[in-house]
Motif scaffolding. Structure first.
Motif, mmCIF file in Angstrom:
data_model
loop_
_atom_site.group_PDB
_atom_site.id
_atom_site.type_symbol
_atom_site.label_atom_id
_atom_site.label_comp_id
_atom_site.label_asym_id
_atom_site.label_seq_id
_atom_site.Cartn_x
_atom_site.Cartn_y
_atom_site.Cartn_z
ATOM 1 N N SER A 22 -0.144 1.005 10.044
ATOM 2 C CA SER A 22 0.129 2.122 9.130
ATOM 3 C C SER A 22 1.033 3.174 9.781
ATOM 4 O O SER A 22 1.860 3.777 9.101
ATOM 5 C CB SER A 22 -1.180 2.751 8.647
ATOM 6 N N GLU A 23 0.897 3.354 11.088
ATOM 7 C CA GLU A 23 1.722 4.380 11.745
ATOM 8 C C GLU A 23 3.199 4.000 11.773
ATOM 9 O O GLU A 23 4.025 4.716 11.207
ATOM 10 C CB GLU A 23 1.202 4.676 13.152
ATOM 11 N N PRO A 24 3.570 2.852 12.361
ATOM 12 C CA PRO A 24 5.000 2.525 12.383
ATOM 13 C C PRO A 24 5.572 2.285 10.987
ATOM 14 O O PRO A 24 6.765 2.496 10.765
ATOM 15 C CB PRO A 24 5.068 1.248 13.240
ATOM 16 N N MET A 25 4.739 1.853 10.050
ATOM 17 C CA MET A 25 5.272 1.520 8.726
ATOM 18 C C MET A 25 5.122 2.667 7.722
ATOM 19 O O MET A 25 5.461 2.517 6.548
ATOM 20 C CB MET A 25 4.612 0.243 8.202
ATOM 21 N N GLY A 26 4.574 3.777 8.162
ATOM 22 C CA GLY A 26 4.497 4.957 7.290
ATOM 23 C C GLY A 26 3.551 4.810 6.109
ATOM 24 O O GLY A 26 3.846 5.261 5.006
ATOM 25 N N PHE A 51 0.830 -1.212 0.000
ATOM 26 C CA PHE A 51 0.000 0.000 0.000
ATOM 27 C C PHE A 51 0.864 1.262 0.000
ATOM 28 O O PHE A 51 0.682 2.170 -0.808
ATOM 29 C CB PHE A 51 -0.934 -0.023 1.215
ATOM 30 N N ARG A 52 1.856 1.300 0.909
ATOM 31 C CA ARG A 52 2.656 2.537 1.043
ATOM 32 C C ARG A 52 3.496 2.793 -0.203
ATOM 33 O O ARG A 52 3.869 3.924 -0.482
ATOM 34 C CB ARG A 52 3.512 2.496 2.304
ATOM 35 N N SER A 53 3.785 1.731 -0.974
ATOM 36 C CA SER A 53 4.581 1.915 -2.189
ATOM 37 C C SER A 53 3.768 2.537 -3.319
ATOM 38 O O SER A 53 4.335 3.068 -4.253
ATOM 39 C CB SER A 53 5.111 0.571 -2.695
ATOM 40 N N HIS A 75 -6.483 4.037 8.113
ATOM 41 C CA HIS A 75 -7.160 3.149 9.063
ATOM 42 C C HIS A 75 -7.339 1.795 8.395
ATOM 43 O O HIS A 75 -7.794 1.711 7.268
ATOM 44 C CB HIS A 75 -8.511 3.728 9.470
ATOM 45 N N MET A 76 -6.974 0.777 9.142
ATOM 46 C CA MET A 76 -6.975 -0.561 8.545
ATOM 47 C C MET A 76 -7.716 -1.573 9.412
ATOM 48 O O MET A 76 -7.917 -1.373 10.605
ATOM 49 C CB MET A 76 -5.534 -1.071 8.386
ATOM 50 N N GLY A 77 -8.053 -2.676 8.757
ATOM 51 C CA GLY A 77 -8.566 -3.844 9.462
ATOM 52 C C GLY A 77 -8.136 -5.048 8.658
ATOM 53 O O GLY A 77 -7.695 -4.913 7.510
ATOM 54 N N SER A 78 -8.233 -6.237 9.254
ATOM 55 C CA SER A 78 -7.962 -7.442 8.465
ATOM 56 C C SER A 78 -9.025 -8.469 8.786
ATOM 57 O O SER A 78 -9.687 -8.416 9.832
ATOM 58 C CB SER A 78 -6.548 -7.967 8.710
ATOM 59 N N HIS A 79 -9.204 -9.387 7.856
ATOM 60 C CA HIS A 79 -10.390 -10.239 7.871
ATOM 61 C C HIS A 79 -10.007 -11.611 7.341
ATOM 62 O O HIS A 79 -9.536 -11.717 6.198
ATOM 63 C CB HIS A 79 -11.473 -9.601 7.001
ATOM 64 N N GLY A 80 -10.178 -12.638 8.149
ATOM 65 C CA GLY A 80 -9.699 -13.959 7.743
ATOM 66 C C GLY A 80 -10.791 -15.017 7.717
ATOM 67 O O GLY A 80 -11.720 -14.997 8.533
ATOM 68 N N ILE A 81 -10.663 -15.925 6.760
ATOM 69 C CA ILE A 81 -11.523 -17.112 6.728
ATOM 70 C C ILE A 81 -10.602 -18.332 6.688
ATOM 71 O O ILE A 81 -9.658 -18.375 5.885
ATOM 72 C CB ILE A 81 -12.451 -17.126 5.487
ATOM 73 N N GLY A 82 -10.874 -19.305 7.534
ATOM 74 C CA GLY A 82 -10.065 -20.522 7.562
ATOM 75 C C GLY A 82 -10.538 -21.478 6.475
ATOM 76 O O GLY A 82 -11.379 -22.338 6.719
ATOM 77 N N VAL A 83 -9.977 -21.325 5.282
ATOM 78 C CA VAL A 83 -10.467 -22.083 4.119
ATOM 79 C C VAL A 83 -10.265 -23.591 4.314
ATOM 80 O O VAL A 83 -11.197 -24.380 4.153
ATOM 81 C CB VAL A 83 -9.785 -21.581 2.817
#
Ligand code: P5A
Length: 445
Positions: A295-299, A118-120, A313-321
């Motif tokens: 996002s803060e520590p990684m700029g 993302f930051r790139s 602002h981020m979130g992550s979302h997982g499904i155990g396939v």
């Protein structure tokens, strides 16, 4: 597929080391083979189920507006040093050193890598909102890998990551994921209940786990039975509509439902006694909102509409396939074997020839095989020279939801038998009618 040419190494005996029914049945039905503790090969039948689960996950992610991609399994340790998780993650992380003495790791999750991507490439709020996801193998060096694919060390996960300009928009992403997950599990024929949970090493305060109720589940759960009456059904959702998604989330989170990590005895006791339930549950997914933790520590910053540089602002979302393959069996089996829901079944229909080598029976089976294929269905034709009993036992074990049985006696009257694996009910009808019925069943799936 003709069974005589397939690779279906079914086991007659119950494997001694498998403690729960899904693990036993996956081994017996020739779906998986253990290669090391918590590491499995997916044999052809298991692989088909895994691909079906993946397909449903992809379709529902894309429906919600999320974008598929693929990141590698191996990651550079340096990225994880930036977030501070390289040391924090502990012995569950498999650490590797390459020939140049560089530290790598087999990814247990991808928050750092996606934040780096993302930051790139992204710098303005105008490019948001953005949700990227992939379905990729993960490795967690679990202390006690067990229950087959349910708690593996190498396992397949769908993991998605949202990037939003502010908290409000990120909470919509959270809600959108909850709605889309409800649809996803229901399409697989599973009831997975969102429960307030603990965020563990991923971080953040807002998190829900999705749990399938099952006595063999690893989590202890407490819930109001009213939640088990909720059905997502066929509602058409506009995933961009914040109010609509929020209302659905409210509907599903209003009844009390928590894992033991966040259980609150006082709140639980406020539910009418007859609706107070405790059970075990299998965690088949989890969603998180963790704001700017990465996002803060990684700029990872964007310029907002005021011209200010702000961390996303981020979130992550997982499904155990891969875990879902096991969870589906825990929820759908009987003493004879697996009972696949139509949405994930490895073959749509079995064809059992009671008298292989009998001209009329062989011709009728070939006709059914062709006619089903022409309808876009994939039958598994048991064309082996085996006793009828052995053929039925194999079909019951591998759990195809529908079976067409063909024998010389029936054919004299122009009929074959269509049997439901779930109810055991059989009905005689012409081969054409059986094909039409099976096609009609799958048209709605
Ligand atoms: C969300 C996506 C995360 O890792 N980061 C990216 C977040 N969440 S999680 O809850 O830790 O994992 C998501 C789902 O993966 C399944 N899972 C497992 N399946 C099989 N074996 C394991 N050892 C295992 N660990 C996690 C679960 O279904 C979990 O909900």
């Amino acid at each position: 597929m003709r069974l005589s040419r397939y690779f279906l190494p079914v086991l007659k005996e119950n494997p001694a080391d498998a403690q729960i029914v899904s693990h036993r049945l996956m081994l017996r039905a020739g779906m998986i083979k253990q290669q090391a503790a918590g590491i499995y090969s997916w044999l052809p039948l298991g692989y088909k189920v895994l691909r079906n689960i993946e397909r449903i996950v992809h379709e529902e992610q894309i429906r919600a507006g999320h974008i598929p991609m693929l990141m590698p399994t191996l990651q550079s340790a340096d990225l994880w040093r930036e977030s501070g998780r390289y040391d924090a993650y502990g012995p569950e992380m498999l650490r590797i050193r390459d020939r140049h003495e560089r530290d790598l790791l087999y990814g247990p999750t991808n928050e750092e890598m996606i934040t780096d991507i993302f930051r790139s490439h992204v710098g303005s709020y105008k490019e948001l909102p953005l949700t990227l996801y992939h379905i990729q193998w993960k490795f967690r060096d679990e202390v006690r890998p067990r229950f087959g694919v349910m708690r593996g060390r190498e396992f397949l996960m769908k993991d998605g990551y949202n990037f939003d300009v502010d908290k409000e928009s990120a909470i919509h992403a959270y809600n959108r994921h909850m709605v889309s997950y409800l649809r996803t599990y229901e399409r697989m024929g599973l009831q997975a209940i969102p429960m307030r949970a603990d965020s563990g090493p991923i971080g953040g305060d807002d998190t829900h786990e999705f749990l399938v109720l099952a006595s063999t589940g690893e989590s202890e759960v407490f819930y109001d039975s009213a939640i088990t009456d909720l059905k997502f059904g066929e509602r058409a959702v506009n995933f961009d509509d914040r109010a609509e998604c929020e209302a659905i989330v409210k509907e599903w989170t209003a009844p009390y439902a928590r894992t033991d990590e966040t259980h609150d005895e006082a709140l639980f006791n406020a539910i009418p006694e007859e609706r107070r339930k405790t059970s075990r549950g299998i965690e088949v997914g989890q969603i998180f909102y963790f704001g700017t933790k990465y996002s803060e520590p990684m700029g990872a910053v964007v310029v907002n509409d005021q011209g200010e540089r702000v961390p996303v602002h981020m979130g992550s979302h997982g499904i155990g396939v891969s875990r879902l393959a096991g969870a589906l069996i825990e929820a759908n089996h009987d003493d004879n074997g697996i009972i696949w829901p139509e949405g994930v079944t490895p073959f749509h229909c079995g064809i059992v020839n009671l008298r292989q080598g009998d001209g009329a029976a062989d011709a009728a089976c070939e006709g059914l095989y062709k006619a089903l294929a022409e309808k876009g269905l994939e039958p598994l034709y048991d064309d082996r020279e085996e006793r009828a009993g052995a053929k039925f036992a194999t079909m019951d074990l591998i759990g195809l939801p529908w079976r067409i049985t063909v024998g010389p006696r029936g054919l004299k009257n122009g009929v074959v038998e269509l049997t439901s694996r779930r109810t055991g009910e059989s009905e005689e009808m012409s081969p054409e009618a059986a094909v039409a019925r099976v096609a009609e069943i799958y048209a709605g799936v």
